[in-house]
Write a protein that holds these residues in place. Structure first.
Motif: not given
Length: 309
Positions: A156-183
């Motif tokens: 619950g905590a990691t998903w809630a915090c992840y959701g907060l950060l996703k709102r601060l990232v100006p990438l769409n779903a495809l771009g965001s997940l790609t960037a995360e997996t690359l890192l």
């Protein structure tokens, strides 16, 4: 079929697929959860890069990786995602499916906590009641388990915090997940390589079926995410919001009815408290979203983060 109805179908399909991922990971029981996540990151990165190459949509990654602050946010989100995935897979492969359901039921209430403590948002009375019921549920479950429901709280905590950060990232779903997996890819390669070098890797110890399933992990990761992205373009989040509870509901039903995990009275009581809190939270969020559409009443719309297994 109208666009909004098509969006609802896409959203429901995404959430159902996320819920049914429990069956997929259950078939990989006996393998290391850490290596499974390493493999998932590896195959997801390969698939997502292939999609971007074929569609020539590299622009979805802009402004990553030129913006150092953005890279930092995505890196933290990636770590949270990896912890969430690993915890979830470990629970599923170690007969704790019901606890994963609890974790994802708690996640939306964790988002409220973050909104109040981090974003300094005002806590509405209904939200306070929902959080109080969730806290009481944790107490009841702690007494029943004889321990704090650690895995559920981590999920619950990691998903809630992840959701907060996703709102601060100006990438769409495809771009965001790609960037995360690359890192995460370098760490994933180290993990996979270490397991294979030790002789305990999936390629050496897994069955042919398990190896095939692992190779498909990129597909099962990306498919529901892309469906959700298609849904989010067509229907308001106030419509998608209640659908997100399909994921933990499916997990709960699988855990009890299919995998025969125990559901004693104390556990049922804990879940009942969480469900009551979620009902209050959902009704209050929908009302707040409706008020936000009225003139001079700017309030944020309910914004569900896609739940992933």
């Amino acid at each position: 079929m109208g666009e909004q109805r098509r969006g609802v179908v896409y959203g429901l399909a995404a959430y159902v697929l996320w819920g049914l991922l429990t069956i997929y990971w259950k078939e990989l029981s006996g393998l290391s959860a850490v290596e499974l996540i390493g493999q998932r990151i590896l195959w997801s990165a390969l698939l997502l890069l292939a999609v971007l190459a074929v569609t020539r949509r590299w622009s979805v990654l802009d402004p990553f990786p030129r913006d150092a602050h953005l890279v930092g946010r995505i890196a933290v989100a990636a770590v949270l995602l990896a912890v969430n995935w690993t915890t979830y897979v470990w629970c599923v492969t170690h007969d704790n499916v019901v606890e994963t359901a609890l974790g994802y039921f708690i996640a939306p209430l964790g988002t409220v906590v973050i909104g109040v403590t981090v974003l300094r948002e005002h806590l509405r009375r209904a939200q306070g009641v929902a959080l109080g019921l969730a806290a009481l549920a944790v107490v009841v479950l702690t007494l029943g388990y004889g321990r704090v429901p650690v895995f559920a709280l981590i999920l619950g905590a990691t998903w809630a915090c992840y959701g907060l950060l996703k709102r601060l990232v100006p990438l769409n779903a495809l771009g965001s997940l790609t960037a995360e997996t690359l890192l995460l890819l370098p760490a994933a390669l180290v993990v996979v390589g270490a397991f294979e070098a030790s002789g305990d890797g999936i390629l050496r110890t897994g069955t042919t079926a398990q190896v095939a399933l692992v190779a498909l992990s990129g597909v099962v990761t990306a498919t529901p995410l892309l469906l959700f992205a298609a849904a989010a373009k067509r229907v308001p989040f106030t419509t998608l919001g209640p659908l997100q509870y399909a994921v933990p509901t499916i997990n709960l039903l699988l855990g009890v009815a299919v995998y025969h995990e125990p559901m004693p009275a104390w556990r049922l009581a804990g879940f009942a408290l969480v469900w009551a809190g979620l009902a209050i939270f959902t009704v209050d969020s929908v009302r707040a979203a409706r008020r936000s559409r009225a003139p001079h009443r700017p309030e944020p719309e309910l914004s569900p983060v896609p739940l992933e297994g």
